[in-house]
Design a protein around this motif. Structure first.
Motif, PDB file in Angstrom:
ATOM      1  N   THR A  91       7.856  -1.422   0.464  1.00 50.63           N
ATOM      2  CA  THR A  91       6.420  -1.205   0.326  1.00 50.63           C
ATOM      3  C   THR A  91       6.035  -0.935  -1.136  1.00 50.63           C
ATOM      4  O   THR A  91       6.887  -0.830  -2.007  1.00 50.63           O
ATOM      5  N   GLU A  92       4.741  -0.815  -1.372  1.00 47.92           N
ATOM      6  CA  GLU A  92       4.111  -0.455  -2.645  1.00 47.92           C
ATOM      7  C   GLU A  92       4.398  -1.513  -3.721  1.00 47.92           C
ATOM      8  O   GLU A  92       4.941  -2.565  -3.439  1.00 47.92           O
ATOM      9  N   GLU A  93       3.950  -1.210  -4.946  1.00 48.48           N
ATOM     10  CA  GLU A  93       3.987  -2.270  -5.944  1.00 48.48           C
ATOM     11  C   GLU A  93       5.415  -2.538  -6.427  1.00 48.48           C
ATOM     12  O   GLU A  93       6.279  -1.664  -6.322  1.00 48.48           O
TER      13      GLU A  93
ATOM     14  N   ARG B 180       9.820   7.401   0.124  1.00 46.07           N
ATOM     15  CA  ARG B 180       8.936   7.053  -0.969  1.00 46.07           C
ATOM     16  C   ARG B 180       9.352   7.661  -2.308  1.00 46.07           C
ATOM     17  O   ARG B 180       9.203   8.867  -2.511  1.00 46.07           O
TER      18      ARG B 180
ATOM     19  N   ARG C 273       0.839  -1.196   0.000  1.00 45.52           N
ATOM     20  CA  ARG C 273       0.000   0.000   0.000  1.00 45.52           C
ATOM     21  C   ARG C 273       0.876   1.248   0.000  1.00 45.52           C
ATOM     22  O   ARG C 273       2.093   1.151  -0.025  1.00 45.52           O
ATOM     23  N   HIS C 274       0.229   2.423   0.065  1.00 46.82           N
ATOM     24  CA  HIS C 274       0.991   3.674   0.135  1.00 46.82           C
ATOM     25  C   HIS C 274       1.932   3.628   1.336  1.00 46.82           C
ATOM     26  O   HIS C 274       1.516   3.241   2.447  1.00 46.82           O
ATOM     27  N   THR C 275       3.169   4.032   1.141  1.00 50.31           N
ATOM     28  CA  THR C 275       4.201   3.872   2.168  1.00 50.31           C
ATOM     29  C   THR C 275       3.863   4.595   3.464  1.00 50.31           C
ATOM     30  O   THR C 275       4.136   4.088   4.561  1.00 50.31           O
TER      31      THR C 275
END
Length: 195
Positions: free
Chosen positions: A91-93, A48, A14-16
């Motif tokens: 994190t994130e994709e 991020r 998800r969003h960091t």
DNA sequence: AGCACGATTAACT
DNA sequence: GTTAATCGTGCTC
């Protein structure tokens, strides 16, 4: 411990900033010589993307930052200041470089081992900084790139008690003195207050 | 040359 | 009790 207690990969995908906030209250577990060393996460920071000039990914894809560009739920461990290791959670994709820096935990299991690894220090100073956490839980460069979501992982996270907003302090990240605004002051640091 | 830090020391209140 | 300053250490770019 059954696998359903572990944080699954979607938690990290998800969003960091959201992940950094939600990690407060979760448990970090390190299996070391067959023993569980663990603690409750009480401080995190979000880093991020390549545009974030406080993030290592500002330099683009390099040998060092490669893990941050990979699949979420992996450990990004790096070395700095000639003597300190730091632990981050990717994190994130897959393909987007971002991670959450673990800054502090409250020791929970393996207290004797943690105390021994932080020998001579008062309990308050055992795990109240990112390099101290790594020293206390025997985390070093050999952990870089580990998949925290594999059942056999010796480093992973477990569900804990979420921290309500009223007990969280949000502010700018630490140690970015030469980073230009807005990155220097962006409030991506999360601290759980003592109860 | 600079660094997502920690330990130590010094100078405060 | 606190905050500020200093420096070690070696990897990254």
């Amino acid at each position: 411990m059954p696998d359903e207690q572990r944080l699954p990969r979607w938690f990290f995908a998800r969003h960091t900033v959201e992940v950094a906030r939600q990690l407060l209250g979760m448990r970090l577990v390190r299996i070391w010589h067959g023993q569980r060393l663990s603690g409750v996460i009480v401080e995190t920071e979000a880093y991020r993307g390549e545009e974030d000039l406080g993030c290592h990914a500002r330099a683009g894809l390099t040998a060092r930052t490669r893990v941050m560009y990979g699949q979420p739920g992996h450990a990004y461990v790096y070395f700095t200041y000639g003597m300190h290791w730091m632990l981050n959670f990717v994190t994130e994709e897959d393909g987007f470089p971002a991670a959450v820096l673990l800054r502090a935990i409250m020791p929970l299991e393996g207290i004797e081992t943690i105390a021994a690894r932080r020998k001579g220090k008062p309990e308050r100073l055992w795990t109240n900084g990112p390099a101290k956490v790594c020293q206390a839980l025997a985390i070093d460069g050999s952990c870089n790139g580990l998949d925290l979501c594999l059942p056999q992982a010796e480093l992973f996270l477990e569900w804990g008690k979420p921290i309500p907003d009223g007990r969280v302090t949000i502010g700018p990240r630490v140690g970015l003195n030469n980073v230009p605004e807005p990155w220097k002051s962006i409030p991506w640091r999360f601290v759980a207050l003592e109860q």
